[in-house]
Design an enzyme around this catalytic site. Structure first.
Site, PDB file in Angstrom:
ATOM      1  N   ASP A  12       1.067  -1.410   0.252  1.00  0.00           N
ATOM      2  CA  ASP A  12       0.508  -0.037   0.102  1.00  0.00           C
ATOM      3  C   ASP A  12       1.324   1.216  -0.026  1.00  0.00           C
ATOM      4  O   ASP A  12       2.288   1.146   0.776  1.00  0.00           O
ATOM      5  CB  ASP A  12      -0.669   0.020   1.182  1.00  0.00           C
TER       6      ASP A  12
ATOM      7  N   ARG B   5      -1.749  -0.268  -7.947  1.00  0.00           N
ATOM      8  CA  ARG B   5      -2.896   0.010  -8.102  1.00  0.00           C
ATOM      9  C   ARG B   5      -3.273   1.187  -7.970  1.00  0.00           C
ATOM     10  O   ARG B   5      -2.256   2.167  -7.753  1.00  0.00           O
ATOM     11  CB  ARG B   5      -2.927  -0.345  -7.040  1.00  0.00           C
TER      12      ARG B   5
END
Ligand SMILES: Cc1cc2nc3c(=O)[nH]c(=O)nc-3n(C[C@H](O)[C@H](O)[C@H](O)COP(=O)(O)OP(=O)(O)OC[C@H]3O[C@@H](n4cnc5c(N)ncnc54)[C@H](O)[C@@H]3O)c2cc1C
Length: 311
Positions: free
Chosen positions: A135, A185
């Protein structure tokens, strides 16, 4: 004005008050908010939710709640917990990868310790034929996250990271990642950052998202399109057509608990949709920190609750 819009206007009015009062909110009440977007405290809670999601045709992405640990032993424990999650996913044949926060694995304590912890997770993921996404956290973590990602990518295929469209630097970051066939992402970015380094205007963030997506697709990167914004989903459909991508060449991603009509329109077009599901006992400090850092999330959660009670 509809009842729903009324709720939104009320939330705008109460944002500062919500932020100030968060520490006073009793834990069971915070749980009323948190439970709609967290699987639960235990691995068995997670397994049930992921089974349901897979059964309904969604892919999943699992994360253990936690960030900014203070001791090396906590960072090592987090790495071991992730390895347990990967083993459980493998043993049960679930369709879910894991995504990790580097500050949970010790980034702010010792970068070498963090890298060793990440490597251990990647090794288990490799043995389980699975994938790990790193992340992206606040702007103080970006350089280190990219450095650790590049290092990890030089040893492992099964690793991806995240780019935030709100950050002014992101186009340069993508260009620096081009040579390594990064798996990315793309999201708007959840942290509130200063204007000098981040776009604040909603349309500017969308425009940058679209430009970054175009850049990633031109570079042949696999992209997880993480958004619940109908405008962006529509823009993405058009880009996918322009690039003549097959459904296996990218995927959409959304958060657990954010029910959206968009889910169906994405699936109707034959695209894969991955739902990110966090779990773990640290849901309370995580929820409070998240809500304090960005009251917009509190607004989203309350809006979702408001909508639920009205239907
Ligand atoms: C799979 C996934 C992974 C992510 N990973 C990261 C990351 O690594 N780093 C990072 O900085 N950010 C991450 N984010 C958060 C992201 O950056 C945005 O903050 C978030 O997705 C909201 O932006 P949006 O594109 O959905 O658009 P918005 O315009 O903010 O939202 C569109 C609509 O979606 C709904 N909505 C959006 N978010 C929520 C919510 N939390 N609860 C309830 N309803 C909601 C609301 O109805 C809203 O009107 C991730 C998001 C997703 C979906």
């Amino acid at each position: 004005m509809t009842g729903y819009e009324n709720g939104e206007a009320l939330m705008d009015l109460f944002n500062p008050a919500i932020k100030a009062m968060l520490p006073l909110v009793p834990k069971p009440l915070v749980w009323q908010f948190a439970r709609s977007y967290i699987a639960g405290e235990k691995m068995s809670d997670l397994v049930n939710i992921v089974k349901d999601l897979n059964g309904a045709g969604f892919l999943a992405a699992t994360s253990i709640l936690g960030e900014f640990v203070h001791k090396g032993i906590q960072a090592e424990a987090a790495s071991e917990e992730y390895q347990d999650v990967l083993t459980t996913i493998n043993n049960l044949g679930l369709d879910s990868y894991v995504h990790i926060k580097l500050t949970h694995l010790g980034l702010k304590l010792d970068k070498e310790l963090c890298f060793a912890n990440v490597k251990a997770v990647l090794k288990t993921a490799d043995e389980c034929n699975n994938f790990v996404r790193i992340d992206m956290e606040d702007s103080t973590c970006i350089d280190d996250t990219i450095a650790i990602y590049k290092r990890a990518r030089s040893e492992f295929e099964n690793v991806g990271m995240v780019i935030q469209a709100c950050m002014r630097r992101s186009l340069n970051d993508i260009q620096a990642l081009k040579g390594i066939q990064a798996n990315i992402r793309l999201c708007k970015g959840i942290y509130i950052e200063p204007r000098e380094i981040a776009f604040h205007d909603r349309q500017n963030i969308r425009n940058n998202y679209e430009a970054l997506l175009r850049e990633l697709l031109s570079a042949g990167c696999y992209v997880g399109i993480a958004t619940h914004d109908p405008w962006l989903v529509e823009a993405t459909f058009q880009l996918i057509e322009q690039f003549r991508l097959s459904p296996s060449q990218c995927e959409f991603q959304m958060l657990y608990g954010v029910e959206s009509d968009l889910r169906q329109s994405i699936r109707d077009k034959g695209h894969r949709l991955r739902i990110a599901v966090p779990f773990g006992p640290n849901w309370y400090p995580y929820s409070i920190r998240r809500l304090r850092k960005n009251p917009t999330i509190a607004k989203h959660v309350l809006k979702a609750l408001f909508k639920k009670y009205r239907s």
